[in-house]
Design an enzyme around this catalytic site. Structure first.
Site, short mmCIF file in Angstrom:
data_model
loop_
_atom_site.label_atom_id
_atom_site.label_comp_id
_atom_site.label_asym_id
_atom_site.label_seq_id
_atom_site.Cartn_x
_atom_site.Cartn_y
_atom_site.Cartn_z
N SER A 39 0.84 -1.20 0.00
CA SER A 39 0.00 0.00 0.00
C SER A 39 0.87 1.25 0.00
CB SER A 39 -0.92 0.01 1.23
OG SER A 39 -0.18 0.30 2.40
N SER A 90 0.82 3.77 2.21
CA SER A 90 0.77 4.48 3.49
C SER A 90 2.13 5.03 3.93
CB SER A 90 0.22 3.57 4.58
OG SER A 90 1.13 2.52 4.88
N LYS A 92 5.18 0.62 9.45
CA LYS A 92 4.96 2.03 9.77
C LYS A 92 6.23 2.59 10.41
CE LYS A 92 0.51 1.63 8.77
NZ LYS A 92 -0.10 2.27 7.57
N SER A 111 -3.13 6.68 5.76
CA SER A 111 -2.48 5.66 6.57
C SER A 111 -3.38 5.21 7.70
CB SER A 111 -1.16 6.21 7.15
OG SER A 111 -0.58 5.27 8.05
#
Length: 262
Positions: A40, A42, A103, A210
Site C-alpha cells: 500500500s 501508506s 509504519k 495511513s
C-alpha cells in the site's frame, strides 16, 4: 570407467554444494531476515507500492511473531531483545487482525503524542516540518490490488501527474524523514495519546492515507502495539516493481535498487 565415475562424483558434489548453499541461505533468511513486499501507499514517499525489502529480525530480538515458523510460542516477551528507536521503520504484527503492517515508530512507552493542524507534537514539543517540494507520481493503478493513488490535486485523469506536498519532519532525537500531505482530514487534529509501558505508537509517512495508531483497534485502526508484536526493522529496499507482480522484471524501478530507508 574411471572417468565416468569421476564425472558422476563431480556432478554429485556439485548438487550437494548447491543444496547445502540453499539450505544455509534458507536458514539465514528464516533466522535473521524476513522478506516483505510493500502492498500500500501508506509510507510514501519513503516506501513505494511494490518495494521489496528484507526485515532485520535481529534488530529487536525474537518473539513469538518474529521467531522462525512461529515455533517460539513459549516466549512470553522477547529473547535477545533490544529497544527500538524513535524514527525506525518497523514491521509489526497487528494486535487484533494478525496481519503484518509497516509504519514509522513515533511514540515510545510513556510518551504523549498529539497531532494539531497536521503537525506532530511529542511530549508537548513540536516536531518541526520544513517544505521540501512535491512528490509526483503517475495516476495509475498500483500493485496487485490495482488501487489508485490519492492526490492533493483532485480530479487528475489516468496517466496524469498525481501531486502531494512533501515536508521534512524532524523528530526529537534528530531523525529526519519525509512526510506527505493530501488534504485536511480528521486525523490532522487528534486527542493526546498516552503510550502505555511496553507499547509503541506508529504512524505512516503518507499521513492522510495511513491506517495507524491514531485510530484505535476497535475502530479498525492499529492503536498501541505491544513490544512482542514487533517483527523487525526495515533498513534497505532491495528492488522495486511498478507492476502488478515483483516477477515482472521489465517493470522494476532502476533507481530503487539497494536504497537505504531513512
Amino acid at each position: 570407467m574411471a572417468d565416468k565415475a569421476e564425472t558422476k562424483g563431480g556432478i554429485l558434489e556439485t548438487v550437494k554444494t548447491v543444496v547445502y548453499a540453499l539450505l544455509i541461505a534458507g536458514v539465514f533468511r528464516t533466522l535473521f531476515f524476513q522478506p516483505f513486499w510493500i502492498p500500500s501507499g501508506s509510507m510514501k514517499d519513503t516506501l513505494l507500492v511494490g518495494d521489496f525489502l528484507f526485515v532485520n529480525k535481529m534488530a529487536y530480538g525474537y518473539s513469538q511473531y518474529s521467531c522462525p515458523f512461529g515455533l517460539c510460542t513459549f516466549i512470553n516477551d522477547r529473547w535477545l531483545g533490544s529497544q527500538p528507536e524513535r524514527g525506525d521503520v518497523v514491521v509489526f504484527r497487528h494486535p487484533v487482525a494478525g496481519t503484518d503492517f509497516i509504519k514509522r515508530l513515533i511514540g515510545l512507552p510513556g510518551d504523549e503524542i498529539q497531532v494539531r493542524d497536521g503537525v506532530l507534537y511529542i511530549n508537548g514539543e513540536e516536531a518541526p516540518q520544513r517544505p521540501d517540494g512535491e512528490f509526483i507520481e503517475e495516476f495509475e493503478k498500483q500493485g496487485p490490488s490495482g488501487n489508485l493513488p490519492q492526490c492533493e490535486n483532485q480530479g487528475v485523469g489516468l496517466g496524469g501527474d498525481c501531486i502531494k506536498s512533501r515536508f521534512v519532519e524532524t523528530l526529537p532525537n534528530g531523525v529526519e524523514h519525509n512526510i506527505l500531505n493530501i488534504r485536511t482530514s480528521r486525523l490532522d487534529n487528534t486527542p493526546v495519546y498516552s503510550v502505555p509501558e511496553g507499547q509503541y505508537f506508529f504512524m505512516g509517512d503518507n499521513r492522510d492515507n495511513s491506517t495507524d495508531s491514531r485510530v484505535s483497534q476497535n475502530a479498525m485502526g492499529v492503536g498501541f502495539v505491544p513490544f512482542e508484536n514487533l517483527i523487525g526493522r526495515a533498513d534497505r529496499v532491495m528492488f522495486s516493481s511498478a507492476g502488478r507482480s515483483m516477477l515482472f522484471f521489465w517493470t522494476w524501478r532502476p533507481d530503487r535498487f539497494f536504497v537505504g530507508i531513512e
